[in-house]
Design an enzyme around this catalytic site. Structure first.
Site, PDB file in Angstrom:
ATOM      1  N   ASP A 139      11.700   4.111  25.742  1.00 24.22           N
ATOM      2  CA  ASP A 139      11.018   2.864  26.105  1.00 24.22           C
ATOM      3  C   ASP A 139      11.800   1.610  25.706  1.00 24.22           C
ATOM      4  O   ASP A 139      11.543   0.536  26.226  1.00 24.22           O
ATOM      5  CB  ASP A 139       9.631   2.790  25.441  1.00 24.22           C
ATOM      6  CG  ASP A 139       8.772   4.004  25.737  1.00 24.22           C
ATOM      7  OD1 ASP A 139       9.012   4.668  26.762  1.00 24.22           O
ATOM      8  OD2 ASP A 139       7.869   4.301  24.925  1.00 24.22           O
ATOM      9  N   LEU A 280      10.391  13.769  33.483  1.00 24.91           N
ATOM     10  CA  LEU A 280      11.774  13.903  33.960  1.00 24.91           C
ATOM     11  C   LEU A 280      12.664  12.884  33.254  1.00 24.91           C
ATOM     12  O   LEU A 280      13.837  13.145  32.975  1.00 24.91           O
ATOM     13  CB  LEU A 280      11.822  13.569  35.454  1.00 24.91           C
ATOM     14  CG  LEU A 280      11.749  14.668  36.478  1.00 24.91           C
ATOM     15  CD1 LEU A 280      11.894  14.068  37.864  1.00 24.91           C
ATOM     16  CD2 LEU A 280      12.866  15.675  36.228  1.00 24.91           C
TER      17      LEU A 280
HETATM   18  O1  F6P Z   1       7.259   6.786  24.129  1.00 28.47           O
HETATM   19  C1  F6P Z   1       7.912   7.631  25.019  1.00 28.47           C
HETATM   20  C2  F6P Z   1       6.985   8.072  26.124  1.00 28.47           C
HETATM   21  O2  F6P Z   1       7.716   8.874  27.029  1.00 28.47           O
HETATM   22  C3  F6P Z   1       6.277   6.934  26.855  1.00 28.47           C
HETATM   23  O3  F6P Z   1       7.129   6.286  27.770  1.00 28.47           O
HETATM   24  C4  F6P Z   1       5.112   7.638  27.468  1.00 28.47           C
HETATM   25  O4  F6P Z   1       4.022   6.782  27.671  1.00 28.47           O
HETATM   26  C5  F6P Z   1       4.763   8.657  26.400  1.00 28.47           C
HETATM   27  O5  F6P Z   1       5.917   8.849  25.612  1.00 28.47           O
HETATM   28  C6  F6P Z   1       4.300   9.980  26.955  1.00 28.47           C
HETATM   29  O6  F6P Z   1       3.922  10.779  25.910  1.00 28.47           O
HETATM   30  P1  F6P Z   1       3.574  12.329  26.023  1.00 28.47           P
HETATM   31  O7  F6P Z   1       4.859  13.079  25.865  1.00 28.47           O
HETATM   32  O8  F6P Z   1       2.636  12.558  24.894  1.00 28.47           O
HETATM   33  O9  F6P Z   1       2.981  12.570  27.366  1.00 28.47           O
END
Ligand code: F6P
Length: 355
Positions: A139, A280
């Site tokens: 992010d 991905l």
């Molecule tokens: O913080 C990294 C991230 O990939 C975010 O961009 C996303 O909202 C979140 O983690 C998704 O988390 P999870 O792997 O719990 O679905």
């Protein structure tokens, strides 16, 4: 010196490169290294510590994921446990973790993670645990560092996907709305949207008006461009609206692309499709930029441990890797500055932010 290494939160390409650099730098100093598996799991009764030496980290720089495993649900300060009746309770297991750290005769911890894990690291440091942080997240929203590793790879993957969507959108004369990750920061959407020649980019930092988004699509239509690509950050919000959540209990963002696609189809009459790039963006091997950043972070973290500069985090402030207090990095999360030259460039190129 017995050095522990942990990877927490969502994985990001480059984690293995940090682990390799940290282990080799530590071994070089004659130290012993141990990996904590699944976030802080091995210190909370979930499996054994993993001895880490040159053999264990051989040939992993280019590999995605983390050889230590990770968890986004393993906060020792707020450990979620299910009661026999099925309901959940949160328990503070910090003391258990501190005891396990001492019982395993560990001297220092390198915690590799995003804001969540770094927040835990800060609390543990305040309770006396000697910890150094390494910022990780696709992010790119950790403060005090110009970049986190994983971001460049995620942007590259998203750009590649947007490139591929162009031909199918154009052939079918459709609008395609693609949702990218980033939580409450729009860096992935902005960079991939700009590099991938999106027509509309929606980011959390610039609340959008769906009428303006549709105006842009209609203008293109009038100019003979019968397709459009909309890149939307998962955390984007309509003016006066709230973020779209797929799992409110865990604050998991998602679903905005589908909602926007539906509105565009209703309002413009254009056939519209949506897709969510999802995990991905976290997969695959790190780009060269991310490998180098990760290796530099890993080695710099060991130098901080050697200098006993605990409570600090390594950070990229080009051209140097510096150290900053973890607390300072967490105080101001990074967001896309709306007056940045990337935003200005996109506007100059005719991209609509829906504002
Ligand atoms: O913080 C990294 C991230 O990939 C975010 O961009 C996303 O909202 C979140 O983690 C998704 O988390 P999870 O792997 O719990 O679905």
């Amino acid at each position: 010196m017995r050095l522990a290494i942990s990877t927490g939160g969502g994985d990001a390409p480059g984690l293995n490169a940090v682990i390799r650099a940290a282990v080799l730098s530590a071994v070089h100093r004659g130290w012993e290294c141990l990996g904590i598996k699944r976030g802080f799991g091995s210190l909370l009764g979930e499996g054994e510590l993993m001895p880490l030496g040159p053999n264990e980290v051989r040939g992993i720089t280019h590999l995605g994921g983390t050889i230590l495993g990770t968890s986004s649900r393993g906060n020792p300060l707020k450990w979620r446990m299910q009661r026999p009746d099925g309901s959940w309770e949160e328990r503070d297991r910090t003391q258990e973790l501190l005891d396990a750290f001492r019982d395993n005769r560990l001297d220092a911890l390198i915690a590799i993670g995003g804001d969540g894990t770094l927040g835990i690291a800060l609390q543990l440091w305040k309770k006396g645990l000697p910890v150094v942080g390494v910022p990780k997240t696709i992010d790119n929203d950790v403060g005090a560092t110009v970049a986190t590793f994983g971001f460049d790879t995620a942007v590259s993957t998203a750009t590649d996907a947007i490139d591929k969507l162009h031909s199918t959108a154009e052939s079918h004369e459709r609008v395609i709305v693609v949702e990218v990750m980033g939580r409450n920061a729009g860096f992935i959407a902005l960079n991939s949207g700009l590099a991938g020649s999106a027509d509309v980019i929606l980011i959390p930092e610039i609340p959008f008006d769906i009428d303006k988004v549709c105006d842009k699509i209609r203008r293109r239509e009038a100019e003979g461009r019968h397709f459009s690509i909309v890149v939307v950050a998962e955390g984007a919000v309509a003016k006066g609206g709230t973020v779209s959540l797929v799992d409110p209990a865990h604050e998991r963002l998602g679903g905005i692309a589908d909602k926007i696609a539906h509105s565009i189809e209703q309002m413009t009459g254009k056939e519209t499709r949506s897709l969510v790039l999802g995990h991905l963006q976290r997969g695959g091997g790190p780009t060269t930029f991310d490998r180098l950043l990760a290796l530099r972070f890993g080695a710099a973290a060991v130098r901080l441990v050697a200098e006993q500069r605990f409570g600090m985090m390594v950070a990229l402030q080009p051209p140097r890797i510096v150290s900053v207090p973890i607390a300072e990095a967490l105080a101001t999360p990074r967001r896309v500055p709306v007056d940045s030259d990337s935003v200005a460039t996109a506007r100059d190129l005719g991209v609509s932010f829906g504002d």
